[in-house]
Write a protein that holds these residues in place. Sequence first.
Motif, mmCIF file in Angstrom:
data_model
loop_
_atom_site.group_PDB
_atom_site.id
_atom_site.type_symbol
_atom_site.label_atom_id
_atom_site.label_comp_id
_atom_site.label_asym_id
_atom_site.label_seq_id
_atom_site.Cartn_x
_atom_site.Cartn_y
_atom_site.Cartn_z
ATOM 1 N N GLN A 98 -2.507 -10.591 1.155
ATOM 2 C CA GLN A 98 -1.281 -10.906 1.616
ATOM 3 C C GLN A 98 -0.292 -9.773 1.839
ATOM 4 O O GLN A 98 0.513 -9.668 2.761
ATOM 5 N N ALA A 99 -0.159 -9.163 0.606
ATOM 6 C CA ALA A 99 0.669 -7.989 0.819
ATOM 7 C C ALA A 99 0.637 -6.876 1.893
ATOM 8 O O ALA A 99 1.409 -6.384 2.424
ATOM 9 N N VAL A 100 -0.932 -6.522 1.761
ATOM 10 C CA VAL A 100 -1.349 -5.510 2.712
ATOM 11 C C VAL A 100 -1.039 -6.003 4.235
ATOM 12 O O VAL A 100 -0.452 -5.309 5.184
ATOM 13 N N CYS A 101 -1.516 -7.309 4.447
ATOM 14 C CA CYS A 101 -1.347 -7.799 5.678
ATOM 15 C C CYS A 101 -0.164 -7.865 6.315
ATOM 16 O O CYS A 101 0.122 -7.534 7.480
ATOM 17 N N SER A 102 0.915 -8.395 5.411
ATOM 18 C CA SER A 102 2.164 -8.619 5.681
ATOM 19 C C SER A 102 2.922 -7.425 5.874
ATOM 20 O O SER A 102 3.577 -6.979 6.939
ATOM 21 N N HIS A 103 2.785 -6.252 5.251
ATOM 22 C CA HIS A 103 3.291 -4.828 5.397
ATOM 23 C C HIS A 103 2.990 -4.123 6.476
ATOM 24 O O HIS A 103 3.803 -3.782 7.018
ATOM 25 N N TYR A 104 1.641 -4.342 6.854
ATOM 26 C CA TYR A 104 1.028 -3.316 7.840
ATOM 27 C C TYR A 104 0.810 -4.126 9.192
ATOM 28 O O TYR A 104 0.304 -3.888 10.314
ATOM 29 N N ALA A 138 -6.596 -12.860 -6.893
ATOM 30 C CA ALA A 138 -6.152 -11.344 -7.033
ATOM 31 C C ALA A 138 -6.212 -10.617 -5.500
ATOM 32 O O ALA A 138 -5.280 -10.290 -5.188
ATOM 33 N N THR A 139 -7.437 -11.057 -5.182
ATOM 34 C CA THR A 139 -7.789 -10.334 -3.679
ATOM 35 C C THR A 139 -6.830 -11.095 -2.590
ATOM 36 O O THR A 139 -6.443 -10.486 -1.701
ATOM 37 N N ILE A 140 -6.560 -12.266 -2.816
ATOM 38 C CA ILE A 140 -5.507 -13.043 -2.048
ATOM 39 C C ILE A 140 -4.172 -12.420 -2.167
ATOM 40 O O ILE A 140 -3.578 -12.194 -0.875
ATOM 41 N N ASP A 141 -3.624 -12.113 -3.467
ATOM 42 C CA ASP A 141 -2.382 -11.537 -3.519
ATOM 43 C C ASP A 141 -2.402 -10.183 -2.840
ATOM 44 O O ASP A 141 -1.486 -9.925 -2.161
ATOM 45 N N VAL A 142 -3.365 -9.406 -2.934
ATOM 46 C CA VAL A 142 -3.288 -7.986 -2.453
ATOM 47 C C VAL A 142 -3.519 -8.111 -1.192
ATOM 48 O O VAL A 142 -2.644 -7.205 -0.449
ATOM 49 N N MET A 189 3.304 -11.611 -4.883
ATOM 50 C CA MET A 189 3.355 -11.087 -6.226
ATOM 51 C C MET A 189 3.378 -9.568 -6.057
ATOM 52 O O MET A 189 4.199 -8.756 -6.744
ATOM 53 N N TYR A 190 2.593 -9.047 -5.281
ATOM 54 C CA TYR A 190 2.470 -7.649 -4.921
ATOM 55 C C TYR A 190 3.382 -7.082 -3.850
ATOM 56 O O TYR A 190 3.641 -7.988 -2.677
#
Length: 279
Positions: free
Chosen positions: A163-169, A157-161, A1-2
């Motif tokens: 996932q985006a953070v952990c994947s990107h960084y 929502a926290t899972i979605d955020v 999502m994010y």
Amino acid sequence: MYKIRSHKLVIGQTGIDFVASPNTGGALDPKFLVIHFTASGPSSDIAKYFSNRQAKVSAHVVVRRDGSVIQCVPFNVVAWHAGLSSWTAKDGERYTGLNRSAIGIEIENWGPLRKSGSGWVSWTGSAVDASKVVEARHKNGGPVCGWETYTDAQIHATIDVAQAVCSHYGLTEIIGHDDISPGRKTDPGPAWDMAMFRAKVFGREEDGPEIFVVRSPTGLNIRAEPRASAQTLRPVPLPDGTRVIVHEHEGNWRFVSVLNEAGQPDFSGWVHGSYLTEG
């Protein structure tokens, strides 16, 4: 999502609500994701509070009870969320002052509650709906008390955020404020199912065994039933570092098989999921 663009959350081509906080440090090279609760009620605007220089505190993201997400600090900038803190990473490296190495998510929640007559109240004296309260002892000790539950919208929502953070960084460790500041902080507390959260964020295969590690300096009791008053199955707690396979979930409790030195199941019972980290 994010997704993340220029160190800010976006949905499609549109950035999410951003309420800038002046309470920041220098450049951040994130190694960890830290989960917090705000210790606040539904009427509080924590993002707005973070925008006040006098608050002297901030976090990268705030997740409200309705699941709405507000960013306050770009992910490549130090936010003031961890305070006095330390953590030993999976590779054995020791970190202190985790503001310099961690992204922080604040989830709107009262945290610990106290009994008042037949109900529950927050630290401010505000009444909290008993249907939204669990009774538990914090994994780091202390009395059994009430804890406000997190909403499904917040969890998703926290899972979605995350996932985006952990994947990107490229982050592989998610920890609580109570992990990096034990005795000083209790967030996100027993109402937050950290084991489930980590598993969802990192996308473990549903048909594979869920292998976790006990993370508790004083050990972890294994019980006959999924409740704190149930009979313990061993005279001494499972030592810190014990590896287990999770078979079943019931609330915050996990039915596990304890692995021996050969990696084979030895015996089984119920443990509290707050004391388990992904292995």
